[in-house]
Motif scaffolding. Structure first.
Motif, PDB file in Angstrom:
ATOM      1  N   ASP A  80       0.839  -1.186   0.000  1.00 51.65           N
ATOM      2  CA  ASP A  80       0.000   0.000   0.000  1.00 51.65           C
ATOM      3  C   ASP A  80       0.877   1.239   0.000  1.00 51.65           C
ATOM      4  O   ASP A  80       2.025   1.209   0.441  1.00 51.65           O
ATOM      5  CB  ASP A  80      -0.915   0.002   1.235  1.00 51.65           C
ATOM      6  CG  ASP A  80      -2.250   0.696   0.995  1.00 51.65           C
ATOM      7  OD1 ASP A  80      -2.375   1.441   0.001  1.00 51.65           O
ATOM      8  OD2 ASP A  80      -3.166   0.493   1.808  1.00 51.65           O
ATOM      9  N   GLY A  81       0.313   2.309  -0.482  1.00 53.48           N
ATOM     10  CA  GLY A  81       1.053   3.564  -0.516  1.00 53.48           C
ATOM     11  C   GLY A  81       0.139   4.728  -0.839  1.00 53.48           C
ATOM     12  O   GLY A  81      -1.076   4.579  -0.982  1.00 53.48           O
ATOM     13  N   THR A  82       0.740   5.881  -0.952  1.00 55.30           N
ATOM     14  CA  THR A  82       0.010   7.104  -1.242  1.00 55.30           C
ATOM     15  C   THR A  82      -0.545   7.074  -2.662  1.00 55.30           C
ATOM     16  O   THR A  82      -0.094   6.303  -3.504  1.00 55.30           O
ATOM     17  CB  THR A  82       0.947   8.315  -1.081  1.00 55.30           C
ATOM     18  OG1 THR A  82       2.140   8.074  -1.830  1.00 55.30           O
ATOM     19  CG2 THR A  82       1.296   8.562   0.374  1.00 55.30           C
ATOM     20  N   ASP A  83      -1.524   7.950  -2.915  1.00 50.75           N
ATOM     21  CA  ASP A  83      -2.097   8.003  -4.255  1.00 50.75           C
ATOM     22  C   ASP A  83      -1.157   8.749  -5.206  1.00 50.75           C
ATOM     23  O   ASP A  83      -0.143   9.307  -4.798  1.00 50.75           O
ATOM     24  CB  ASP A  83      -3.502   8.589  -4.248  1.00 50.75           C
ATOM     25  CG  ASP A  83      -3.556  10.063  -3.883  1.00 50.75           C
ATOM     26  OD1 ASP A  83      -2.576  10.806  -4.132  1.00 50.75           O
ATOM     27  OD2 ASP A  83      -4.592  10.487  -3.353  1.00 50.75           O
ATOM     28  N   ALA A  84      -1.525   8.760  -6.474  1.00 50.04           N
ATOM     29  CA  ALA A  84      -0.644   9.288  -7.518  1.00 50.04           C
ATOM     30  C   ALA A  84      -0.432  10.787  -7.435  1.00 50.04           C
ATOM     31  O   ALA A  84       0.475  11.311  -8.077  1.00 50.04           O
ATOM     32  CB  ALA A  84      -1.189   8.911  -8.892  1.00 50.04           C
ATOM     33  N   SER A  85      -1.236  11.485  -6.656  1.00 49.78           N
ATOM     34  CA  SER A  85      -1.055  12.931  -6.542  1.00 49.78           C
ATOM     35  C   SER A  85       0.133  13.297  -5.656  1.00 49.78           C
ATOM     36  O   SER A  85       0.511  14.460  -5.579  1.00 49.78           O
ATOM     37  CB  SER A  85      -2.331  13.583  -5.991  1.00 49.78           C
ATOM     38  OG  SER A  85      -2.523  13.233  -4.632  1.00 49.78           O
ATOM     39  N   GLN A  86       0.711  12.308  -5.003  1.00 52.36           N
ATOM     40  CA  GLN A  86       1.835  12.535  -4.089  1.00 52.36           C
ATOM     41  C   GLN A  86       3.003  11.624  -4.478  1.00 52.36           C
ATOM     42  O   GLN A  86       2.799  10.586  -5.091  1.00 52.36           O
ATOM     43  CB  GLN A  86       1.417  12.171  -2.661  1.00 52.36           C
ATOM     44  CG  GLN A  86       0.165  12.858  -2.168  1.00 52.36           C
ATOM     45  CD  GLN A  86      -0.317  12.210  -0.879  1.00 52.36           C
ATOM     46  OE1 GLN A  86       0.467  11.929   0.012  1.00 52.36           O
ATOM     47  NE2 GLN A  86      -1.608  11.966  -0.783  1.00 52.36           N
ATOM     48  N   PRO A  87       4.209  12.000  -4.072  1.00 54.83           N
ATOM     49  CA  PRO A  87       5.321  11.064  -4.256  1.00 54.83           C
ATOM     50  C   PRO A  87       5.012   9.771  -3.488  1.00 54.83           C
ATOM     51  O   PRO A  87       4.369   9.810  -2.435  1.00 54.83           O
ATOM     52  CB  PRO A  87       6.514  11.789  -3.636  1.00 54.83           C
ATOM     53  CG  PRO A  87       6.136  13.230  -3.610  1.00 54.83           C
ATOM     54  CD  PRO A  87       4.639  13.264  -3.468  1.00 54.83           C
TER      55      PRO A  87
END
Length: 145
Positions: A80-87
């Motif tokens: 899991d990770g942040t969405d594409a709007s963030q690094p």
């Protein structure tokens, strides 16, 4: 990629090995990877569905990614990770932007019986995240029954 897979497909088949191309880097777009698989057209050519990257990098949904790649999926990576709007910043499963529950529902409803593996690179020590991530995946499997 097509020529590379074709060059080793016979050897892979003779050894009962699947050559899995991961949905990562230049191959996050499910449509592009499906076209590679169609061109190769060999049972040894398969997909390692990293569920995060087609969603995050190529704007696919879990459903569209699976619908496109399903015939070739032989392995699945969960993280899991942040969405594409963030690094990209890795997050514990369920605390990022990736809909793991939907991925598990899709796989179960399709009768997938292969492996699900976690992937965490340059993140926390394994003894911190592994127990937490395994517990999160077991909860998701229970919710998807």
């Amino acid at each position: 990629l097509v020529q590379g897979l074709l060059a080793v497909a016979d050897q892979a088949e003779a050894q009962a090995v699947s050559l899995c191309v991961e949905t990562h880097d230049d191959w996050t777009n499910p449509e592009h990877l499906a076209e590679v698989m169609r061109r190769v057209g060999r049972p040894s050519a398969a997909v390692n569905w990293d569920i995060m990257h087609p969603v995050r990098q190529s704007g696919a949904t879990m459903d569209s990614a699976y619908q496109t790649l399903g015939p070739w999926i032989r392995h699945v990576h969960f993280h899991d990770g942040t969405d594409a709007s963030q690094p990209l910043t890795l997050k514990p499963i369920g605390q990022g932007a990736i809909d793991h529950r939907r991925a598990v529902e899709i796989l179960k409803s399709a009768g997938y019986d292969g492996y699900l593996s976690g992937e965490w690179i340059d993140w926390e020590p394994y003894d911190v995240h592994l127990p937490r991530e395994l517990a999160a995946m077991k909860r998701l499997e229970e919710l998807s029954r």
